[in-house]
Write an enzyme that holds these catalytic residues in place. Structure first.
Site, PDB file in Angstrom:
ATOM      1  N   GLU A 195       4.205  -3.379 -10.491  1.00 48.36           N
ATOM      2  CA  GLU A 195       2.772  -3.427  -9.881  1.00 48.36           C
ATOM      3  C   GLU A 195       2.377  -4.712  -9.255  1.00 48.36           C
ATOM      4  OE1 GLU A 195       0.997  -1.200  -8.826  1.00 48.36           O
ATOM      5  OE2 GLU A 195       2.191   0.496  -9.790  1.00 48.36           O
ATOM      6  N   TYR A 198      -7.188  -3.156 -10.232  1.00 48.44           N
ATOM      7  CA  TYR A 198      -6.153  -2.058  -9.771  1.00 48.44           C
ATOM      8  C   TYR A 198      -4.807  -2.078 -10.774  1.00 48.44           C
ATOM      9  CZ  TYR A 198      -2.044  -0.356  -7.901  1.00 48.44           C
ATOM     10  OH  TYR A 198      -0.669   0.223  -7.741  1.00 48.44           O
ATOM     11  N   CYS A 224      -0.565  15.766   8.215  1.00 48.87           N
ATOM     12  CA  CYS A 224      -1.358  16.513   7.530  1.00 48.87           C
ATOM     13  C   CYS A 224      -0.753  18.016   7.141  1.00 48.87           C
ATOM     14  CB  CYS A 224      -2.813  16.745   8.549  1.00 48.87           C
ATOM     15  SG  CYS A 224      -3.667  14.961   8.674  1.00 48.87           S
ATOM     16  N   CYS A 231       0.438  18.182   4.041  1.00 49.80           N
ATOM     17  CA  CYS A 231      -0.315  17.610   2.709  1.00 49.80           C
ATOM     18  C   CYS A 231      -1.073  18.560   2.010  1.00 49.80           C
ATOM     19  CB  CYS A 231      -1.486  16.931   3.578  1.00 49.80           C
ATOM     20  SG  CYS A 231      -3.019  16.303   2.278  1.00 49.80           S
ATOM     21  N   ASP A 244      -6.033   1.661  -4.634  1.00 49.40           N
ATOM     22  CA  ASP A 244      -5.403   0.710  -3.759  1.00 49.40           C
ATOM     23  C   ASP A 244      -5.801   1.245  -2.392  1.00 49.40           C
ATOM     24  OD1 ASP A 244      -3.901   2.930  -3.360  1.00 49.40           O
ATOM     25  OD2 ASP A 244      -1.844   1.746  -3.472  1.00 49.40           O
ATOM     26  N   CYS A 283      -9.887  18.914   3.302  1.00 47.37           N
ATOM     27  CA  CYS A 283      -9.842  17.693   4.081  1.00 47.37           C
ATOM     28  C   CYS A 283     -10.903  17.822   5.087  1.00 47.37           C
ATOM     29  CB  CYS A 283      -8.581  16.993   4.395  1.00 47.37           C
ATOM     30  SG  CYS A 283      -8.669  15.582   5.037  1.00 47.37           S
ATOM     31  N   CYS A 320      -0.266  10.711   3.901  1.00 44.81           N
ATOM     32  CA  CYS A 320      -1.893  10.368   4.614  1.00 44.81           C
ATOM     33  C   CYS A 320      -1.728   8.783   5.185  1.00 44.81           C
ATOM     34  CB  CYS A 320      -2.778  10.294   3.639  1.00 44.81           C
ATOM     35  SG  CYS A 320      -4.291  10.407   4.409  1.00 44.81           S
TER      36      CYS A 320
HETATM   37 FE1  SF4 Z   1      -4.756  12.478   4.901  1.00 47.42          FE
HETATM   38 FE2  SF4 Z   1      -6.622  14.843   5.008  1.00 47.42          FE
HETATM   39 FE3  SF4 Z   1      -4.365  14.528   6.572  1.00 47.42          FE
HETATM   40 FE4  SF4 Z   1      -4.157  15.125   3.928  1.00 47.42          FE
HETATM   41  S1  SF4 Z   1      -5.124  16.568   5.286  1.00 47.42           S
HETATM   42  S2  SF4 Z   1      -2.900  13.989   4.972  1.00 47.42           S
HETATM   43  S3  SF4 Z   1      -5.666  13.845   3.254  1.00 47.42           S
HETATM   44  S4  SF4 Z   1      -6.021  13.186   6.440  1.00 47.42           S
END
Ligand code: SF4
Length: 344
Positions: free
Chosen positions: A35, A118, A195, A198, A136, A204, A188
């Site tokens: 870290e 952090y 996305c 994701c 972060d 989101c 992201c």
């Molecule tokens: Fe980032 Fe939202 Fe896309 Fe997921 S859906 S990668 S959180 S912008």
């Protein structure tokens, strides 16, 4: 939402040299070392340094007992050298104040040199499984997009932290911390977020609005100030090169340097550069300049070369082919290369 992220993490966890494998207990020394190294530095740059440190100093006892210069030399090239000095101080504090065991709460970790909010949260969560909000740049970006936060960074930090806190679960604290950081690092991403892959796209706001890349909003940075200095390439008649240790405080604190004069906004004229030299010598202008861009400073160096008859107080002489053994930061290596290129 944490459940979806953890399920995604179980399928896609990144295999990194410092991470425990599933079912293994994380080693606080490895978590801490990685870290600290990863602050402002990429995984690819850190990996060989981490392997080298672990081989030379496999635990906190060994690192605490190492001479500081060895640690600084092994760190050379990784940048932000205050981290290396604090690393060494921290290892010694763990030995002295905690009997060689890293403390396991954020509050106690924060008392150690070089461990900020952090890092304390990351160690508490990853090494000790404590619920901690690990913030972060990656996590900030994910939170800003999930909620489409209009406030620019850095003013948005408290708001983003509160949102991250509200999402952080009690269970699987270490996995969750690594999962949310992985999501920011691999899915992201700052540009072209993926996305479609994701686990949080259903929740989101930026994904729904189709403008994820516009977040987080940022306050424009002022330009980096340009500073000028003169580096004095001093050699003894036998060709050895003179080095000096920089003061502990300030940029490159405690590192060895080719002596430089004051770093200032105005360029140095040749005559005043000669007057400001650390010792009297017949100074020659070495043509060309060395430029080094730090995070906050754009440094332009002029080089003067001179032969001195004896080692001035506070300096040491090093053979040219042994300069690699000293903790010379990148900017000083550039000066060495420039002087050697010019036949000095
Ligand atoms: Fe980032 Fe939202 Fe896309 Fe997921 S859906 S990668 S959180 S912008």
């Amino acid at each position: 939402m944490p459940a979806e992220l953890l399920a995604w993490y179980d399928r896609h966890r990144r295999v990194l040299p410092w991470r425990a494998r599933p079912g293994e207990v994380a080693d606080p020394y490895r978590v801490w070392l990685s870290e600290i190294m990863l602050q402002q530095t990429t995984v690819a740059a850190v990996a060989p340094y981490f392997a080298n440190f672990l081989q030379r100093w496999p635990d906190v006892t060994a690192l605490a007992a190492a001479p500081l210069d060895d640690v600084l030399t092994a760190w050379a090239g990784l940048g932000y050298y205050a981290r290396a000095r604090n690393l060494h101080k921290c290892a010694q504090a763990v030995m002295r104040d905690f009997g060689g065991e890293f403390p396991n709460t954020e509050a106690e970790l924060l008392k150690l040199p070089g461990i900020g909010g952090y890092t304390a949260a990351a160690i508490a969560a990853i090494a000790f499984g404590r619920r901690a909000v690990v913030m972060d740049g990656n996590v900030e970006r994910v939170m800003a997009r999930l909620h489409r936060i209009a406030t620019p960074l850095p003013a948005a930090k408290p708001e983003l932290r509160a949102l991250a806190d509200a999402l952080t679960p009690e269970a699987r604290a270490g996995d969750y911390a690594q999962a949310v950081m992985d999501l920011g690092a691999t899915i992201c991403t700052p540009r072209k977020p993926r996305c479609a892959l994701c686990p949080w796209r259903g929740d989101c706001a930026a994904f729904r609005a189709g403008d994820a890349e516009d977040y987080p909003r940022k306050t424009p940075k002022p330009d980096r100030p340009v500073l000028h200095a003169v580096a004095y390439w001093m050699t003894l008649p036998d060709g050895t090169v003179l080095l000096r240790r920089r003061p502990e405080q300030g940029l490159l604190g405690g590192m060895m340097e080719i002596p430089t004069n004051t770093w200032r906004p105005e360029p140095w004229g040749l005559d005043e550069a000669r007057d400001a030299a650390p010792v009297a010598a017949k100074w020659r202008d070495l043509p060309g300049k060395v430029r080094h861009v730090f995070t906050h400073i754009d440094l332009r160096l002029t080089l003067l070369g001179g032969v001195v008859q004896k080692i001035p107080a506070g300096m040491i002489a090093a053979p040219l082919d042994k300069l690699g053994d000293y903790a010379l930061p990148s900017v000083m290596r550039k000066i060495v290369n420039a002087a050697v290129r010019r036949g000095e």
